[in-house]
Scaffold this motif. Structure first.
Motif, PDB file in Angstrom:
ATOM      1  N   GLY A 291       0.839  -1.275   0.082  1.00 40.22           N
ATOM      2  CA  GLY A 291      -0.072  -0.083   0.146  1.00 40.22           C
ATOM      3  C   GLY A 291       0.825   1.259   0.024  1.00 40.22           C
ATOM      4  O   GLY A 291       0.454   2.376  -0.729  1.00 40.22           O
ATOM      5  N   LEU A 292       2.055   1.194   0.626  1.00 41.69           N
ATOM      6  CA  LEU A 292       2.812   2.433   0.654  1.00 41.69           C
ATOM      7  C   LEU A 292       3.349   2.766  -0.853  1.00 41.69           C
ATOM      8  O   LEU A 292       3.624   3.919  -0.942  1.00 41.69           O
ATOM      9  CB  LEU A 292       4.127   2.141   1.495  1.00 41.69           C
ATOM     10  CG  LEU A 292       3.600   2.261   3.078  1.00 41.69           C
ATOM     11  CD1 LEU A 292       4.988   1.673   4.041  1.00 41.69           C
ATOM     12  CD2 LEU A 292       3.406   3.515   3.608  1.00 41.69           C
ATOM     13  N   ARG A 293       3.637   1.891  -1.710  1.00 36.37           N
ATOM     14  CA  ARG A 293       3.769   2.022  -2.945  1.00 36.37           C
ATOM     15  C   ARG A 293       2.696   2.705  -3.598  1.00 36.37           C
ATOM     16  O   ARG A 293       3.136   3.319  -4.726  1.00 36.37           O
ATOM     17  CB  ARG A 293       4.188   0.599  -3.620  1.00 36.37           C
ATOM     18  CG  ARG A 293       5.697  -0.045  -3.035  1.00 36.37           C
ATOM     19  CD  ARG A 293       6.264  -0.963  -3.952  1.00 36.37           C
ATOM     20  NE  ARG A 293       5.539  -2.304  -3.755  1.00 36.37           N
ATOM     21  CZ  ARG A 293       5.942  -2.965  -2.869  1.00 36.37           C
ATOM     22  NH1 ARG A 293       7.010  -2.950  -2.186  1.00 36.37           N
ATOM     23  NH2 ARG A 293       5.139  -4.322  -2.879  1.00 36.37           N
ATOM     24  N   PHE A 294       1.466   2.630  -3.335  1.00 37.14           N
ATOM     25  CA  PHE A 294       0.398   3.252  -4.309  1.00 37.14           C
ATOM     26  C   PHE A 294       0.706   4.882  -3.970  1.00 37.14           C
ATOM     27  O   PHE A 294       0.425   5.396  -4.627  1.00 37.14           O
ATOM     28  CB  PHE A 294      -0.959   2.922  -3.220  1.00 37.14           C
ATOM     29  CG  PHE A 294      -1.927   3.807  -3.790  1.00 37.14           C
ATOM     30  CD1 PHE A 294      -2.768   3.694  -4.729  1.00 37.14           C
ATOM     31  CD2 PHE A 294      -2.189   5.068  -2.706  1.00 37.14           C
ATOM     32  CE1 PHE A 294      -3.869   4.576  -5.047  1.00 37.14           C
ATOM     33  CE2 PHE A 294      -3.382   5.635  -3.162  1.00 37.14           C
ATOM     34  CZ  PHE A 294      -4.125   5.479  -4.211  1.00 37.14           C
ATOM     35  N   TRP A 295       1.447   5.360  -2.805  1.00 39.05           N
ATOM     36  CA  TRP A 295       1.433   6.721  -2.597  1.00 39.05           C
ATOM     37  C   TRP A 295       2.796   7.334  -3.533  1.00 39.05           C
ATOM     38  O   TRP A 295       3.171   8.434  -3.091  1.00 39.05           O
ATOM     39  CB  TRP A 295       1.883   6.777  -1.104  1.00 39.05           C
ATOM     40  CG  TRP A 295       0.659   6.685  -0.225  1.00 39.05           C
ATOM     41  CD1 TRP A 295       0.198   5.343   0.405  1.00 39.05           C
ATOM     42  CD2 TRP A 295      -0.422   7.580  -0.133  1.00 39.05           C
ATOM     43  NE1 TRP A 295      -0.887   5.666   1.055  1.00 39.05           N
ATOM     44  CE2 TRP A 295      -1.542   7.040   0.653  1.00 39.05           C
ATOM     45  CE3 TRP A 295      -0.663   8.833  -0.351  1.00 39.05           C
ATOM     46  CZ2 TRP A 295      -2.670   7.802   1.302  1.00 39.05           C
ATOM     47  CZ3 TRP A 295      -2.011   9.665  -0.085  1.00 39.05           C
ATOM     48  CH2 TRP A 295      -2.623   9.030   0.833  1.00 39.05           C
ATOM     49  N   ASP A 296       3.234   6.595  -3.990  1.00 30.44           N
ATOM     50  CA  ASP A 296       4.372   7.224  -4.817  1.00 30.44           C
ATOM     51  C   ASP A 296       4.078   8.270  -5.858  1.00 30.44           C
ATOM     52  O   ASP A 296       5.106   9.094  -6.037  1.00 30.44           O
ATOM     53  CB  ASP A 296       5.100   6.066  -5.758  1.00 30.44           C
ATOM     54  CG  ASP A 296       5.826   4.979  -5.094  1.00 30.44           C
ATOM     55  OD1 ASP A 296       6.238   5.291  -3.888  1.00 30.44           O
ATOM     56  OD2 ASP A 296       6.324   3.828  -5.632  1.00 30.44           O
ATOM     57  N   PHE A 297       2.851   8.464  -6.236  1.00 28.03           N
ATOM     58  CA  PHE A 297       2.587   9.553  -7.005  1.00 28.03           C
ATOM     59  C   PHE A 297       2.729  10.970  -6.122  1.00 28.03           C
ATOM     60  O   PHE A 297       2.914  12.062  -6.635  1.00 28.03           O
ATOM     61  CB  PHE A 297       1.101   9.405  -7.510  1.00 28.03           C
ATOM     62  CG  PHE A 297       0.259   9.650  -6.309  1.00 28.03           C
ATOM     63  CD1 PHE A 297      -0.510  10.846  -5.809  1.00 28.03           C
ATOM     64  CD2 PHE A 297      -0.545   8.516  -5.509  1.00 28.03           C
ATOM     65  CE1 PHE A 297      -1.288  11.119  -4.897  1.00 28.03           C
ATOM     66  CE2 PHE A 297      -1.447   8.690  -4.601  1.00 28.03           C
ATOM     67  CZ  PHE A 297      -1.765   9.933  -4.117  1.00 28.03           C
ATOM     68  N   ALA A 298       2.809  10.945  -4.597  1.00 26.82           N
ATOM     69  CA  ALA A 298       2.924  11.696  -3.786  1.00 26.82           C
ATOM     70  C   ALA A 298       4.371  12.147  -3.280  1.00 26.82           C
ATOM     71  O   ALA A 298       4.737  13.068  -2.767  1.00 26.82           O
ATOM     72  CB  ALA A 298       1.844  11.799  -2.681  1.00 26.82           C
ATOM     73  N   LYS A 299       5.171  10.923  -3.319  1.00 22.01           N
ATOM     74  CA  LYS A 299       6.455  11.075  -2.766  1.00 22.01           C
ATOM     75  C   LYS A 299       7.476  10.515  -3.499  1.00 22.01           C
ATOM     76  O   LYS A 299       8.661  10.585  -3.398  1.00 22.01           O
ATOM     77  CB  LYS A 299       6.543  10.360  -1.504  1.00 22.01           C
ATOM     78  CG  LYS A 299       6.043   9.030  -1.393  1.00 22.01           C
ATOM     79  CD  LYS A 299       6.130   8.460  -0.028  1.00 22.01           C
ATOM     80  CE  LYS A 299       5.578   6.981   0.011  1.00 22.01           C
ATOM     81  NZ  LYS A 299       6.667   6.105  -0.427  1.00 22.01           N
ATOM     82  N   GLY A 300       7.249   9.878  -4.801  1.00 25.57           N
ATOM     83  CA  GLY A 300       8.208   9.412  -5.833  1.00 25.57           C
ATOM     84  C   GLY A 300       8.613  10.195  -6.748  1.00 25.57           C
ATOM     85  O   GLY A 300       7.591  10.489  -7.596  1.00 25.57           O
ATOM     86  N   ALA A 301       9.915  10.644  -7.152  1.00 31.62           N
ATOM     87  CA  ALA A 301      10.043  11.336  -8.436  1.00 31.62           C
ATOM     88  C   ALA A 301       9.708  10.730  -9.712  1.00 31.62           C
ATOM     89  O   ALA A 301       9.172  11.290 -10.442  1.00 31.62           O
ATOM     90  CB  ALA A 301      11.728  11.581  -8.288  1.00 31.62           C
TER      91      ALA A 301
END
Length: 219
Positions: free
Chosen positions: A191-201
């Motif tokens: 689930g944390l990988r889902f949030w890459d749009f907010a924290k992943g370059a």
């Protein structure tokens, strides 16, 4: 009713989307804007624009992400008494959600009737504000992967599949924009990988490439 001396046809109401966020700190507004950007890119909503925090603080507590398998983070959550937990369920399903999640059940207060205190669905939290909020399990509950969706072409996914995810992202925006000072995101490792749009370059670059009026979202 606003002015009984005027005829109804002379009234003219203008609606404007707020450009300032009067509730949340800068770091929370930044994450909320990322969700809005995702909505704009995936669901063809070019009129959406980012908001600016009205608060003038030089720095604000950062939004933090924790794995829900992190025992130390769960212990800290258990010790806090002024947190509101928002969960990815429908209104009225909060009790069942907590009862079926052993981690959450172990850390939230439950009253004599078995109702968890300070635990809300996004729909029930709408219109409210809280000092500190934990978003629990939203990434794990997501039916789609934003990174994959940003690489699709228009028409690659049928509307019947897209509509539930659009509702989910709308609810996510409501949930993320409730806190005033602190936002904590707790999720499964997947689930944390889902949030890459907010924290992943990399995913943020994909997001910017898909946005109309990209210049409005940079920064």
């Amino acid at each position: 009713s606003l002015d009984p001396t005027l005829a109804p046809e002379k009234h003219d109401l203008n609606y404007h989307e707020l450009s300032f966020n009067y509730r949340s700190s800068k770091s929370i507004v930044r994450v909320s804007n990322s969700i809005q950007a995702l909505r704009s890119a995936l669901f063809d909503l070019p009129s959406l624009r980012p908001q600016t925090s009205w608060q003038l603080e030089e720095s604000s507590p950062p939004v933090v992400w924790f794995s829900w398998d992190d025992e130390e983070a769960l212990d800290r959550l258990r010790e806090e008494r002024d947190l509101t937990v928002i969960i990815p369920c429908l209104p009225g399903e909060e009790v069942d959600y907590v009862q079926n999640d052993s981690r959450l059940k172990a850390v939230v207060d439950i009253d004599e009737a078995g109702v968890p205190r300070n635990v809300l669905s996004a729909n029930r939290a709408k219109g409210l504000e809280f000092k500190r909020v934990v978003l629990f399990g939203f990434g794990d509950a997501a039916s789609e992967n934003p990174e994959e969706m940003l690489e699709w072409q228009v028409g690659d996914i049928e509307a019947e599949r897209l509509l539930p995810f659009e509702y989910f992202i709308n609810s996510l925006y409501v949930a993320a924009s409730r806190p005033k000072k602190r936002l904590v995101i707790m999720d499964s490792d997947q689930g944390l990988r889902f949030w890459d749009f907010a924290k992943g370059a990399r995913v943020q670059r994909l997001l910017l490439e898909r946005l109309r009026h990209e210049e409005n979202w940079i920064g």
